[in-house]
Design a protein around this motif. Structure first.
Motif, PDB file in Angstrom:
ATOM      1  N   ASP A 153      58.907 -32.127 113.431  1.00 24.79           N
ATOM      2  CA  ASP A 153      59.220 -33.740 112.861  1.00 24.79           C
ATOM      3  C   ASP A 153      59.691 -34.429 114.259  1.00 24.79           C
ATOM      4  N   ILE A 154      60.763 -33.937 115.102  1.00 20.85           N
ATOM      5  CA  ILE A 154      61.102 -34.659 116.070  1.00 20.85           C
ATOM      6  C   ILE A 154      60.189 -34.931 117.316  1.00 20.85           C
ATOM      7  N   GLY A 155      59.117 -34.142 117.277  1.00 18.27           N
ATOM      8  CA  GLY A 155      58.016 -34.383 118.334  1.00 18.27           C
ATOM      9  C   GLY A 155      57.749 -33.266 119.163  1.00 18.27           C
ATOM     10  N   GLY A 161      59.528 -46.455 113.207  1.00 14.59           N
ATOM     11  CA  GLY A 161      60.119 -45.204 113.416  1.00 14.59           C
ATOM     12  C   GLY A 161      59.993 -44.573 114.627  1.00 14.59           C
ATOM     13  N   ARG A 162      60.671 -43.518 114.916  1.00 11.13           N
ATOM     14  CA  ARG A 162      60.655 -42.991 116.556  1.00 11.13           C
ATOM     15  C   ARG A 162      60.243 -41.500 116.630  1.00 11.13           C
ATOM     16  N   ILE A 163      59.871 -41.242 117.843  1.00 16.11           N
ATOM     17  CA  ILE A 163      59.648 -39.668 118.110  1.00 16.11           C
ATOM     18  C   ILE A 163      60.098 -39.403 119.203  1.00 16.11           C
ATOM     19  N   GLY A 164      60.561 -38.134 119.577  1.00 23.03           N
ATOM     20  CA  GLY A 164      60.866 -37.600 120.874  1.00 23.03           C
ATOM     21  C   GLY A 164      60.020 -37.487 121.934  1.00 23.03           C
ATOM     22  N   ILE A 165      60.198 -37.673 123.145  1.00 20.97           N
ATOM     23  CA  ILE A 165      59.371 -37.199 124.352  1.00 20.97           C
ATOM     24  C   ILE A 165      60.382 -36.265 125.042  1.00 20.97           C
ATOM     25  N   PHE A 166      59.779 -34.991 125.574  1.00 27.78           N
ATOM     26  CA  PHE A 166      60.548 -33.859 126.226  1.00 27.78           C
ATOM     27  C   PHE A 166      60.085 -33.417 127.494  1.00 27.78           C
ATOM     28  N   GLU A 167      61.061 -33.063 128.292  1.00 30.04           N
ATOM     29  CA  GLU A 167      60.958 -32.403 129.584  1.00 30.04           C
ATOM     30  C   GLU A 167      61.811 -30.879 129.350  1.00 30.04           C
ATOM     31  N   VAL A 168      61.191 -29.950 129.140  1.00 32.41           N
ATOM     32  CA  VAL A 168      61.858 -28.584 128.758  1.00 32.41           C
ATOM     33  C   VAL A 168      61.703 -27.710 130.422  1.00 32.41           C
ATOM     34  N   LEU A 169      62.801 -27.286 130.617  1.00 35.64           N
ATOM     35  CA  LEU A 169      62.728 -26.587 131.977  1.00 35.64           C
ATOM     36  C   LEU A 169      63.638 -25.169 131.471  1.00 35.64           C
ATOM     37  N   PRO A 170      62.906 -24.022 131.215  1.00 35.16           N
ATOM     38  CA  PRO A 170      63.513 -22.869 131.146  1.00 35.16           C
ATOM     39  C   PRO A 170      64.160 -22.385 132.534  1.00 35.16           C
ATOM     40  N   VAL A 171      65.068 -21.728 132.745  1.00 36.63           N
ATOM     41  CA  VAL A 171      65.896 -21.467 133.882  1.00 36.63           C
ATOM     42  C   VAL A 171      65.493 -19.932 134.278  1.00 36.63           C
ATOM     43  N   ARG A 216      57.332 -38.279 131.352  1.00 33.02           N
ATOM     44  CA  ARG A 216      56.311 -39.123 131.264  1.00 33.02           C
ATOM     45  C   ARG A 216      55.056 -38.407 130.870  1.00 33.02           C
ATOM     46  N   GLU A 217      54.687 -37.140 131.366  1.00 29.88           N
ATOM     47  CA  GLU A 217      53.651 -36.451 131.038  1.00 29.88           C
ATOM     48  C   GLU A 217      53.633 -36.276 129.566  1.00 29.88           C
ATOM     49  N   ASP A 218      54.603 -35.937 128.975  1.00 33.60           N
ATOM     50  CA  ASP A 218      54.732 -35.475 127.481  1.00 33.60           C
ATOM     51  C   ASP A 218      54.522 -36.918 126.628  1.00 33.60           C
ATOM     52  N   GLY A 219      55.258 -38.123 127.174  1.00 40.27           N
ATOM     53  CA  GLY A 219      54.904 -39.147 126.553  1.00 40.27           C
ATOM     54  C   GLY A 219      53.232 -39.593 126.523  1.00 40.27           C
ATOM     55  N   ILE A 220      52.501 -39.348 127.718  1.00 47.27           N
ATOM     56  CA  ILE A 220      51.388 -39.793 127.824  1.00 47.27           C
ATOM     57  C   ILE A 220      50.431 -38.828 126.648  1.00 47.27           C
ATOM     58  N   GLU A 221      51.052 -37.645 126.575  1.00 48.27           N
ATOM     59  CA  GLU A 221      50.036 -36.924 125.605  1.00 48.27           C
ATOM     60  C   GLU A 221      50.348 -37.512 124.199  1.00 48.27           C
ATOM     61  N   THR A 274      52.061 -43.115 120.219  1.00 46.71           N
ATOM     62  CA  THR A 274      53.051 -44.119 120.500  1.00 46.71           C
ATOM     63  C   THR A 274      52.132 -44.968 121.641  1.00 46.71           C
ATOM     64  N   THR A 275      52.961 -46.104 122.327  1.00 48.03           N
ATOM     65  CA  THR A 275      51.869 -46.786 123.170  1.00 48.03           C
ATOM     66  C   THR A 275      52.363 -46.588 124.714  1.00 48.03           C
ATOM     67  N   ILE A 276      51.654 -46.706 125.594  1.00 49.24           N
ATOM     68  CA  ILE A 276      52.004 -46.624 126.951  1.00 49.24           C
ATOM     69  C   ILE A 276      52.965 -47.487 127.090  1.00 49.24           C
ATOM     70  N   ASP A 277      53.293 -48.693 126.942  1.00 47.23           N
ATOM     71  CA  ASP A 277      54.513 -49.667 126.923  1.00 47.23           C
ATOM     72  C   ASP A 277      55.729 -48.752 126.685  1.00 47.23           C
ATOM     73  N   GLU A 278      55.651 -48.271 125.707  1.00 47.99           N
ATOM     74  CA  GLU A 278      56.881 -47.637 125.097  1.00 47.99           C
ATOM     75  C   GLU A 278      57.173 -46.337 126.051  1.00 47.99           C
ATOM     76  N   VAL A 279      56.295 -45.556 126.643  1.00 47.89           N
ATOM     77  CA  VAL A 279      56.563 -44.264 127.231  1.00 47.89           C
ATOM     78  C   VAL A 279      57.224 -45.002 128.795  1.00 47.89           C
ATOM     79  N   LEU A 280      56.686 -46.165 129.265  1.00 48.36           N
ATOM     80  CA  LEU A 280      57.116 -46.907 130.601  1.00 48.36           C
ATOM     81  C   LEU A 280      58.409 -47.115 130.306  1.00 48.36           C
ATOM     82  N   ARG A 281      58.794 -47.947 129.276  1.00 48.69           N
ATOM     83  CA  ARG A 281      59.927 -48.543 128.988  1.00 48.69           C
ATOM     84  C   ARG A 281      61.288 -47.233 129.110  1.00 48.69           C
ATOM     85  N   VAL A 282      61.039 -45.952 128.519  1.00 46.26           N
ATOM     86  CA  VAL A 282      62.139 -45.213 128.565  1.00 46.26           C
ATOM     87  C   VAL A 282      62.125 -44.004 129.656  1.00 46.26           C
TER      88      VAL A 282
END
Length: 560
Positions: free
Chosen positions: A296-298, A495-505, A535-540, A547-555
């Motif tokens: 649900d979070i994204g 409503g809102r949804i998350g975009i993520f950047e996951v880095l396994p060490v 940004r790549e997750d946002g574009i997906e 969501t929109t491109i404007d939103e992804v660029l904003r955050v």
């Protein structure tokens, strides 16, 4: 069997109509195919609405509600005004699971049955005049400002707005408990809950007091109060949150527990002194909100597979990074809910405890009595937990104890304020943690942001302008966007949804940590290993119409 008397007979016995009028009305009804009610036709012929509805109350043996007894706020949340208007219904009150509903058409039970089944309440029926009921619905739906204006005017009549910030403390306390001010503050909170606001900002100015709500991460101005009401309103809020109303020169923090829109809301209150008075911010936390899942979070399937593999490890440190308001706490709660089981002991130390989770031991930080993140974490380790969640790593002491906990066989979750995932690794080392300790304990870092969802009720497809396309380096010809409608208050988002950047060490990242590599070197290596950037997750999510491109660029910041 007790038969219901006919409306015409009741009116006839009251001397309001004659036998001829009854016969004529029946003929009209037949000619129209019984499209209109008997009473409607009589009103068209000159019988007053009041006379018809008094007779209906007798016919159905139900009380007739006067307009003065209508509610100032709707007792039900998430009910469609269009449905109420069509069904001629008005929810009046909700007490002990009994919903009182006013109807202007007591012969039509379909709407009442729909309310009963949708909300699972016992329903008591009263009758209301159609014109008054529709007028009340219109006011509740379209003019919250009219309600607020009426309360403001009423407060002025009570002389609650006749003092300034230099007024006597005892007088301010009296003003804060005046009926008009109580209603104004209650309505501000009630409206914020209905609008799904996360924060309420009450900001004094030279000529007025601006009230803004933060909805889906963006501030909207909702109300404007006269400047002369500021002292009474701020004193009421401070009184509710158990602050010192005499202290106006220093920042203060407090807490309010209220019931609004049928839910129990915990409100964190903060005040700071400004030129024109104290700026008040209230953060709304719905303790009864249902927990949302990682999906649900994204999290999409790709990210979920990576993250689930990490959070099921027996020990190590997992960090969630991002600015304030980026949804880190929500992700932590969803993560704990995912791995919570009877076989595992989970303890958290938080400031504040935002949501109560069954089966988990949650500790509230209390710095005034010495219970800090560091001291709480130190004692948690002695409680033999399997999993620990620390609200935030703020200092070297907390970071050191957290590293020790991860080293000694605990799975530890926490948050850190950095812009991206690789930045969290260098931040730990900058705080004084040795690089070999970071390399041996840290198993995953995840950065996140929240973007607004496109409103599903008004979304349309449109072409992407060439200049926008050049900024995102993605091949997208058409995207979804929101036009703006009543459902989203004209914003195009809901409503809102998350975009993520996951880095396994992994091994290569640990080698860079041991070498104290720069953020850029770590990011380049992570992307080479397959990490999807924010940004790549946002574009997906743009491609999926979420969501929109404007939103992804904003955050998201410009990629390095």
């Amino acid at each position: 069997m007790n038969m219901r008397r006919k409306l015409g007979q009741i009116l006839l016995e009251s001397g309001i109509i004659t036998e001829d009028e009854i016969a004529r009305t029946i003929e009209i009804q037949k000619g129209e195919g019984h499209v209109r009610r008997f009473g409607e036709i009589l009103m068209e012929g000159g019988v007053s609405e009041d006379e018809i509805y008094r007779a209906l109350a007798v016919q159905f043996r139900l009380p007739l509600l006067d307009a003065a007894d209508f509610p100032e706020q709707m007792p039900l949340d998430k009910v469609s005004f269009a449905f109420l208007e069509k069904s001629l219904l008005l929810p009046v009150s909700l007490k002990e699971s009994v919903l009182t509903v006013a109807t202007a058409d007591p012969a039509n039970a379909d709407g009442i049955d729909a309310l009963r089944s949708s909300f699972e309440y016992a329903v008591d029926i009263v009758i209301a005049r159609k014109s008054e009921l529709l007028q009340q619905l219109e006011m509740l739906q379209g003019s919250r400002s009219a309600v607020m204006q009426r309360l403001i005017e009423g407060a002025a009549e009570e002389d609650v707005a006749s003092t300034d910030v230099t007024g006597e403390i005892s007088h301010l306390r009296d003003l804060a408990q005046e009926k008009g001010i109580i209603q104004v503050v209650n309505l501000i909170i009630e409206n914020a809950v209905k609008d799904r606001a996360s924060d309420i900002h009450v900001e004094p100015g030279e000529f007025n007091v601006r009230v803004r709500y933060r909805i889906d991460g963006v501030l909207y101005e909702k109300e404007t109060l006269p400047a002369k009401m500021y002292s009474a309103v701020s004193s009421r809020i401070k009184l509710l949150s158990q602050m010192n109303i005499a202290e106006r020169r220093l920042p203060q923090d407090g807490r309010i527990k209220v019931s609004a829109a049928g839910r129990n809301i915990d409100i964190r209150v903060s005040t700071i002194p400004t030129v024109y008075g104290e700026s008040v911010v209230m953060r709304l936390l719905d303790r009864e909100a249902s927990f949302i899942t990682l999906e649900d979070i994204g999290f999409d399937r790709t990210i979920l597979d990576i993250y689930e593999d990490v959070i099921k490890k027996p020990y190590g440190m997992i960090l969630i990074t991002g600015p304030t308001g980026s949804g880190k706490s929500t992700t932590l709660y969803a993560s704990l809910a995912k791995i919570n089981s009877a076989e595992k002991k989970i303890i958290t130390v938080e400031e504040p405890v935002e949501y109560l989770m069954p089966g988990i031991n949650q500790i509230q930080v209390r710095p005034k009595i010495g219970l800090t993140f560091a001291s709480g974490l130190r004692h948690i380790v002695r409680q033999d937990p399997d999993i620990i969640m620390v609200g935030e790593v703020r200092d070297m002491e907390t970071a050191g104890i957290a590293i020790h906990a991860a080293l000694t066989g605990h799975l530890l979750f926490s948050t850190l304020h950095t812009n991206d995932a690789p930045g969290a690794i260098t931040r730990l080392m900058d705080m004084g943690i040795e690089n070999y300790l970071v390399a041996s304990t840290l198993i995953c870092v995840m950065a996140q942001r929240l973007v607004r969802r496109i409103c599903p009720h008004c979304r349309i497809r449109e072409e992407v302008p060439a200049d926008v396309l050049s900024r995102i380096s993605a091949d997208i010809k058409e995207v979804w966007t929101g036009r703006g409608c009543d459902e989203c208050s004209g914003t195009g988002y809901k409503g809102r949804i998350g975009i993520f950047e996951v880095l396994p060490v992994s091994g290569p990242i640990r080698e860079l940590v041991m070498k104290r590599a720069t953020i850029k070197e770590m990011k380049d290596k992570a992307t080479e290993l397959g990490m999807r950037t924010l940004r790549e997750d946002g574009i997906e999510k743009v491609k999926k119409g979420i969501t929109t491109i404007d939103e992804v660029l904003r955050v998201t910041q410009v990629e390095m």
